[in-house]
Design a protein around this motif. Structure first.
Motif, PDB file in Angstrom:
ATOM      1  N   UNK A  98       0.820  -1.196   0.000  1.00 18.24           N
ATOM      2  CA  UNK A  98       0.000   0.000   0.000  1.00 18.24           C
ATOM      3  C   UNK A  98       0.861   1.255   0.000  1.00 18.24           C
ATOM      4  N   UNK A  99       0.242   2.408  -0.222  1.00 18.61           N
ATOM      5  CA  UNK A  99       0.993   3.654  -0.141  1.00 18.61           C
ATOM      6  C   UNK A  99       1.401   3.950   1.293  1.00 18.61           C
ATOM      7  N   UNK A 100       0.634   3.454   2.249  1.00 17.73           N
ATOM      8  CA  UNK A 100       1.034   3.618   3.658  1.00 17.73           C
ATOM      9  C   UNK A 100       2.351   2.904   3.909  1.00 17.73           C
ATOM     10  N   UNK A 101       2.498   1.700   3.348  1.00 16.25           N
ATOM     11  CA  UNK A 101       3.760   0.984   3.476  1.00 16.25           C
ATOM     12  C   UNK A 101       4.898   1.730   2.810  1.00 16.25           C
ATOM     13  N   UNK A 102       4.611   2.352   1.662  1.00 18.10           N
ATOM     14  CA  UNK A 102       5.635   3.134   0.965  1.00 18.10           C
ATOM     15  C   UNK A 102       6.100   4.303   1.824  1.00 18.10           C
ATOM     16  N   UNK A 103       5.151   5.026   2.392  1.00 15.68           N
ATOM     17  CA  UNK A 103       5.498   6.198   3.202  1.00 15.68           C
ATOM     18  C   UNK A 103       6.241   5.789   4.476  1.00 15.68           C
ATOM     19  N   UNK A 104       5.823   4.682   5.077  1.00 14.35           N
ATOM     20  CA  UNK A 104       6.511   4.221   6.274  1.00 14.35           C
ATOM     21  C   UNK A 104       7.961   3.857   5.958  1.00 14.35           C
ATOM     22  N   UNK A 105       8.194   3.198   4.831  1.00 19.96           N
ATOM     23  CA  UNK A 105       9.551   2.872   4.427  1.00 19.96           C
ATOM     24  C   UNK A 105      10.365   4.132   4.165  1.00 19.96           C
ATOM     25  N   UNK A 106       9.772   5.083   3.456  1.00 16.98           N
ATOM     26  CA  UNK A 106      10.473   6.331   3.161  1.00 16.98           C
ATOM     27  C   UNK A 106      10.840   7.081   4.431  1.00 16.98           C
ATOM     28  N   UNK A 107       9.882   7.219   5.313  1.00 19.49           N
ATOM     29  CA  UNK A 107      10.141   7.966   6.547  1.00 19.49           C
ATOM     30  C   UNK A 107      11.184   7.249   7.398  1.00 19.49           C
ATOM     31  N   UNK A 108      11.098   5.915   7.452  1.00 18.59           N
ATOM     32  CA  UNK A 108      12.057   5.162   8.240  1.00 18.59           C
ATOM     33  C   UNK A 108      13.469   5.246   7.688  1.00 18.59           C
ATOM     34  N   UNK A 109      13.581   5.294   6.361  1.00 19.67           N
ATOM     35  CA  UNK A 109      14.901   5.323   5.735  1.00 19.67           C
ATOM     36  C   UNK A 109      15.510   6.721   5.686  1.00 19.67           C
ATOM     37  N   UNK A 110      14.670   7.759   5.649  1.00 18.50           N
ATOM     38  CA  UNK A 110      15.162   9.106   5.390  1.00 18.50           C
ATOM     39  C   UNK A 110      15.083  10.060   6.583  1.00 18.50           C
ATOM     40  N   UNK A 111      14.293   9.702   7.596  1.00 13.64           N
ATOM     41  CA  UNK A 111      14.089  10.615   8.713  1.00 13.64           C
ATOM     42  C   UNK A 111      14.595  10.008  10.015  1.00 13.64           C
ATOM     43  N   UNK A 112      14.914  10.881  10.934  1.00 10.15           N
ATOM     44  CA  UNK A 112      15.357  10.459  12.260  1.00 10.15           C
ATOM     45  C   UNK A 112      14.992  11.554  13.248  1.00 10.15           C
ATOM     46  N   UNK A 113      15.321  11.337  14.502  1.00  6.91           N
ATOM     47  CA  UNK A 113      15.029  12.341  15.516  1.00  6.91           C
ATOM     48  C   UNK A 113      15.727  13.652  15.134  1.00  6.91           C
ATOM     49  N   UNK A 114      14.970  14.716  15.114  1.00  6.91           N
ATOM     50  CA  UNK A 114      15.513  16.017  14.725  1.00  6.91           C
ATOM     51  C   UNK A 114      15.203  16.390  13.289  1.00  6.91           C
ATOM     52  N   UNK A 115      14.819  15.406  12.460  1.00  5.94           N
ATOM     53  CA  UNK A 115      14.422  15.722  11.096  1.00  5.94           C
ATOM     54  C   UNK A 115      13.108  16.495  11.103  1.00  5.94           C
ATOM     55  N   UNK A 116      12.976  17.441  10.183  1.00  6.78           N
ATOM     56  CA  UNK A 116      11.779  18.284  10.132  1.00  6.78           C
ATOM     57  C   UNK A 116      11.010  18.008   8.832  1.00  6.78           C
ATOM     58  N   UNK A 117       9.741  17.658   8.999  1.00  6.92           N
ATOM     59  CA  UNK A 117       8.880  17.315   7.869  1.00  6.92           C
ATOM     60  C   UNK A 117       7.761  18.338   7.766  1.00  6.92           C
ATOM     61  N   UNK A 118       7.642  18.997   6.626  1.00  3.68           N
ATOM     62  CA  UNK A 118       6.570  19.965   6.401  1.00  3.68           C
ATOM     63  C   UNK A 118       5.398  19.270   5.716  1.00  3.68           C
ATOM     64  N   UNK A 119       4.197  19.529   6.206  1.00  2.00           N
ATOM     65  CA  UNK A 119       2.977  18.994   5.604  1.00  2.00           C
ATOM     66  C   UNK A 119       1.931  20.094   5.553  1.00  2.00           C
TER      67      UNK A 119
END
Length: 383
Positions: A98-119
């Motif tokens: 699913x796209x939820x799985x895609x986003x979870x993989x992306x966030x897990x691979x690219x983000x960490x504590x201190x990363x800032x995500x704009x929505x």
């Protein structure tokens, strides 16, 4: 039992909680018109269902490659050529749960504590909660009818510190707006000049009315695009999506996928091989959605709802309820238990318009939408 801070920080998904209340009401014998859930009401196309059954009969019930079937990755690549005249190497396409799985993989691979995500605010609520799940910091960007509910570079210049990633949906949930191609290009230019990532969720790209947007891949191969089979192809239960990523990101995502999911569903993947061949059924669904939109927007306006921006995509209408002076949570609760119409409160989509807006979904039969509006009209006269 100690509950983790991240789990405690995740917001409720109010639309699902409202659905549960509606189902409980239906269990007592009451009829409820569902205008809350963002799920196609159409059955999955017949070609796809036949292929799903055939996949089981052919014993395609084992793990597949962690990045997805090579044949399906090639079909997705072919889809971009036929639909957008964009050539994307199949090696850059990752099939996901699913796209939820895609986003979870992306966030897990690219983000960490201190990363800032704009929505965007209003925006799809799961972006925020997935970012929280990986300990990233969420920067909610208030948008309004002044920019047609689009995030622009001007919005981002006001963020301090600046984001490491921007995630948006195009067409948008909950507003139904379709981003202008020139604005997407400006956003990419702004973000790339600051070393920030740009993720565009195009799950509703097959459901547009009047004007068809280009894929963000036409702007740059560095933009990460997420898409899937749930909405356009009416395959929500198959839980199958894909993403197109820069070549250097494929292997890191694969390692995450191997550990989190092993592989996407084999049966769903084999079924999806025929999804792009279901042109007539897909187009018929799109036309029916457009008919529903063309009925519902003026009908809601006649009832007193404020709809300053006409939705060009998805199957949502983001409507103001200022006329009645009620908080959106109170409004939808009363609508459900008095008028027996289920609507989503603005609180699901951010804080900026939370109290004053609701979202209507027109993923239901036109006669049912008429019935829902008639019920709302009778109820609203009592306020």
């Amino acid at each position: 039992m100690n509950i983790s801070k991240r789990a405690s920080a995740i917001s409720p998904f109010y639309v699902m909680e409202l659905l549960e209340k509606a189902r409980a009401l239906e269990a007592t014998g009451q009829d409820v018109v569902h205008m809350e859930v963002g799920e196609p009401d159409f059955p999955t196309p017949s070609f796809v269902k036949k292929e799903a059954v055939q996949a089981i009969m052919d014993n395609h019930t084992f793990y597949t490659h962690s990045l997805g079937l090579a044949e399906l990755r090639a079909r997705v690549a072919e889809h971009y050529v036929k639909t957008h005249n964009i050539r994307v190497p199949a090696e850059r396409i990752v099939i996901t749960n699913g796209t939820s799985g895609a986003l979870l993989l992306l966030f897990g691979a690219l983000l960490e504590e201190g990363s800032r995500v704009a929505i965007s605010d209003p925006g799809y609520p799961c972006y925020k909660n997935m970012a929280i799940f990986v300990d990233a910091t969420v920067l909610q960007v208030p948008v309004s009818e002044g920019s047609s509910f689009e995030i622009t570079p001007n919005h981002l210049t006001g963020l301090s510190p600046s984001p490491h990633m921007l995630v948006l949906s195009n067409p948008s949930n909950p507003t139904g707006i379709v981003y202008r191609d020139e604005n997407l290009a400006s956003l990419y230019e702004y973000l790339s000049s600051r070393g920030a990532l740009f993720v565009v969720d195009e799950i509703y790209s097959g459901l547009t009315y009047g004007r068809k947007p280009s894929t963000a891949l036409a702007i740059s191969e560095d933009i990460i695009v997420v898409n899937g089979f749930s909405k356009t192809f009416a395959m929500t239960g198959f839980r199958l999506g894909w993403m197109v990523v820069p070549e250097g990101l494929v292997r890191p995502l694969q390692k995450c996928a191997q550990n989190l999911f092993i592989s996407p569903s084999s049966i769903s993947q084999y079924a999806a091989l025929s999804a792009f061949d279901s042109h007539e059924e897909i187009e018929k669904m799109r036309q029916i959605y457009e008919q529903r939109r063309d009925f519902l927007v003026p009908r809601l306006k006649d009832l007193g709802f404020s709809i300053p921006v006409y939705p060009d995509g998805a199957f949502y209408i983001y409507a103001g309820i200022e006329k009645w002076g009620l908080d959106s949570m109170d409004f939808v609760e009363r609508a459900l238990f008095t008028a027996h119409v289920a609507i989503t409160p603005g609180y699901d989509f951010g804080a900026f318009h939370a109290a004053s807006h609701v979202r209507f979904s027109y993923a239901d039969d036109l006669d049912r939408l008429r019935m829902g509006c008639d019920r709302l009209e009778l109820w609203l006269k009592t306020l």
